[in-house]
Design a protein around this motif. Structure first.
Motif, PDB file in Angstrom:
ATOM      1  N   ALA A  41     -71.805  64.709 -19.235  1.00 26.31           N
ATOM      2  CA  ALA A  41     -71.001  65.573 -18.365  1.00 26.31           C
ATOM      3  C   ALA A  41     -71.859  66.658 -17.725  1.00 26.31           C
ATOM      4  N   LYS A  42     -72.746  67.245 -18.510  1.00 23.31           N
ATOM      5  CA  LYS A  42     -73.612  68.289 -17.960  1.00 23.31           C
ATOM      6  C   LYS A  42     -74.592  67.719 -16.944  1.00 23.31           C
ATOM      7  N   ALA A  43     -75.031  66.463 -17.149  1.00 22.76           N
ATOM      8  CA  ALA A  43     -75.934  65.832 -16.188  1.00 22.76           C
ATOM      9  C   ALA A  43     -75.248  65.622 -14.843  1.00 22.76           C
ATOM     10  N   LEU A  44     -73.922  65.432 -14.875  1.00 23.33           N
ATOM     11  CA  LEU A  44     -73.173  65.212 -13.644  1.00 23.33           C
ATOM     12  C   LEU A  44     -72.562  66.499 -13.084  1.00 23.33           C
ATOM     13  N   ALA A  45     -72.569  67.558 -13.857  1.00 20.69           N
ATOM     14  CA  ALA A  45     -71.886  68.781 -13.450  1.00 20.69           C
ATOM     15  C   ALA A  45     -72.464  69.368 -12.170  1.00 20.69           C
ATOM     16  N   GLY A  46     -73.787  69.314 -12.024  1.00 20.00           N
ATOM     17  CA  GLY A  46     -74.397  69.839 -10.805  1.00 20.00           C
ATOM     18  C   GLY A  46     -73.940  69.085  -9.576  1.00 20.00           C
ATOM     19  N   ASP A  47     -73.847  67.737  -9.705  1.00 19.75           N
ATOM     20  CA  ASP A  47     -73.336  66.938  -8.590  1.00 19.75           C
ATOM     21  C   ASP A  47     -71.890  67.279  -8.310  1.00 19.75           C
ATOM     22  N   ALA A  48     -71.107  67.473  -9.376  1.00 20.53           N
ATOM     23  CA  ALA A  48     -69.696  67.804  -9.198  1.00 20.53           C
ATOM     24  C   ALA A  48     -69.532  69.143  -8.490  1.00 20.53           C
ATOM     25  N   ASP A  49     -70.317  70.119  -8.853  1.00 22.15           N
ATOM     26  CA  ASP A  49     -70.222  71.427  -8.207  1.00 22.15           C
ATOM     27  C   ASP A  49     -70.603  71.335  -6.731  1.00 22.15           C
ATOM     28  N   GLY A  50     -71.577  70.505  -6.438  1.00 24.31           N
ATOM     29  CA  GLY A  50     -71.995  70.340  -5.044  1.00 24.31           C
ATOM     30  C   GLY A  50     -71.111  69.429  -4.241  1.00 24.31           C
ATOM     31  N   GLY A  51     -70.305  68.601  -4.942  1.00 23.17           N
ATOM     32  CA  GLY A  51     -69.493  67.611  -4.234  1.00 23.17           C
ATOM     33  C   GLY A  51     -68.049  67.990  -4.056  1.00 23.17           C
ATOM     34  N   MET A  76     -63.090  67.967  -3.812  1.00 23.01           N
ATOM     35  CA  MET A  76     -62.970  67.209  -5.055  1.00 23.01           C
ATOM     36  C   MET A  76     -64.102  66.201  -5.157  1.00 23.01           C
ATOM     37  N   PHE A  77     -64.806  66.238  -6.261  1.00 22.57           N
ATOM     38  CA  PHE A  77     -65.897  65.309  -6.537  1.00 22.57           C
ATOM     39  C   PHE A  77     -65.307  64.010  -7.060  1.00 22.57           C
ATOM     40  N   THR A  78     -65.534  62.912  -6.347  1.00 22.57           N
ATOM     41  CA  THR A  78     -64.954  61.625  -6.715  1.00 22.57           C
ATOM     42  C   THR A  78     -66.062  60.662  -7.100  1.00 22.57           C
ATOM     43  N   LEU A  79     -65.882  59.994  -8.233  1.00 27.08           N
ATOM     44  CA  LEU A  79     -66.932  59.151  -8.805  1.00 27.08           C
ATOM     45  C   LEU A  79     -66.325  57.834  -9.263  1.00 27.08           C
ATOM     46  N   ALA A  80     -66.921  56.714  -8.818  1.00 25.03           N
ATOM     47  CA  ALA A  80     -66.519  55.398  -9.288  1.00 25.03           C
ATOM     48  C   ALA A  80     -67.357  55.011 -10.495  1.00 25.03           C
ATOM     49  N   VAL A  81     -66.689  54.679 -11.586  1.00 26.42           N
ATOM     50  CA  VAL A  81     -67.359  54.178 -12.786  1.00 26.42           C
ATOM     51  C   VAL A  81     -67.301  52.661 -12.677  1.00 26.42           C
TER      52      VAL A  81
END
Length: 263
Positions: free
Chosen positions: A251-261, A1-6
């Motif tokens: 969302a698309k800018a972060l999607a690559g990080d999410a897929d890798g994370g 699961m990709f976890t991100l603090a805003v």
């Protein structure tokens, strides 16, 4: 699961709107999202149309529980469905007292990580977004430990730069003191209105010169405010609007990080 603090300790920069609308755009891309309202003020809980209510479980109770009591069942009881593909862990009024309580517990910075680990273990979610409080206290440290990744909402104004410096110092301090690695993915510029003149445009230029990437620019348009009032992400409220397109781009800018994370 990709976890991100805003995260930004500066108030009024659009942390909650970023969290809610980014969740909507990520869900539209097919990601299963859970949001955590870590701000005792409860703006995200309110924005999702979930007013304060008596619940059998609360984030406050779980964060103060012994590790053995933070079971998958206990964490599942915190989660409330919001929209297709998006759930929420709401806050409660007790969270206003939690920082004082956390300072009385060992390992206080690692409490939220137990929650996110259990959420990841459910195998239900691809992304976890943590809406952080406007402070640099124990809750923010918990968000940094639990996520190890940060997205910083900012505004194009002069006061932004001092706040950024303080925030990055906090991130560096957490890395050194807690011996963890934290990645600042970049910034999203909110409430952008270039019609306000050179003060805004010059601040935006300086933000783009910083070593942190500007991952998105969200203009100050009425659709975001209207969607908030309707307790909807803007991609659902006004799917053809410029605001929806801007959050899809983020969302698309972060999607690559999410897929890798994802774990």
């Amino acid at each position: 699961m990709f976890t991100l603090a805003v995260l930004n300790q500066k108030g009024g920069v659009g942390k909650t709107a970023t969290t809610m609308n980014l969740a909507g755009a990520l869900a539209e891309l097919g990601y299963r999202v859970v949001m955590i309202d870590l701000d005792p003020q409860g703006h995200l809980t309110e924005a999702c149309g979930m007013p304060e209510a008596t619940r059998p479980a609360s984030l406050y109770d779980v964060l103060l529980s012994d590790a053995g009591a933070v079971t998958p069942e206990a964490v599942t009881a915190l989660v409330v469905p919001w929209r297709d593909g998006i759930d929420l862990v709401p806050t409660t009024v007790e969270m206003f007292m939690i920082e004082r309580q956390l300072y009385q517990h060992r390992g206080m910075e690692w409490r939220l990580q137990l929650v996110t680990e259990r959420l990841a273990g459910l195998g239900v979610y691809d992304v976890c977004l943590i809406d952080c409080p406007p402070s640099l206290g124990a809750l923010t440290d918990n968000a940094l430990v639990a996520s190890r990744r940060v997205l910083i909402p900012v505004q194009a104004e002069d006061s932004t730069f001092r706040a950024l410096r303080l925030l990055l110092e906090q991130v560096a301090s957490a890395q050194n003191d807690l011996r963890i690695e934290i990645e600042v993915l970049g910034m999203v510029v909110n409430l952008l209105d270039k019609r306000k003149g050179r003060i805004v445009t010059s601040a935006l230029e300086e933000l783009h010169k910083m070593p942190l990437a500007v991952l998105g620019e969200i203009r100050d348009l009425k659709e975001v405010r209207e969607a908030w009032r309707e307790s909807l992400p803007v991609v659902a409220y006004a799917p053809d609007s410029p605001s929806a397109a801007e959050f899809r781009q983020l969302a698309k800018a972060l999607a690559g990080d999410a897929d890798g994370g994802q774990e």
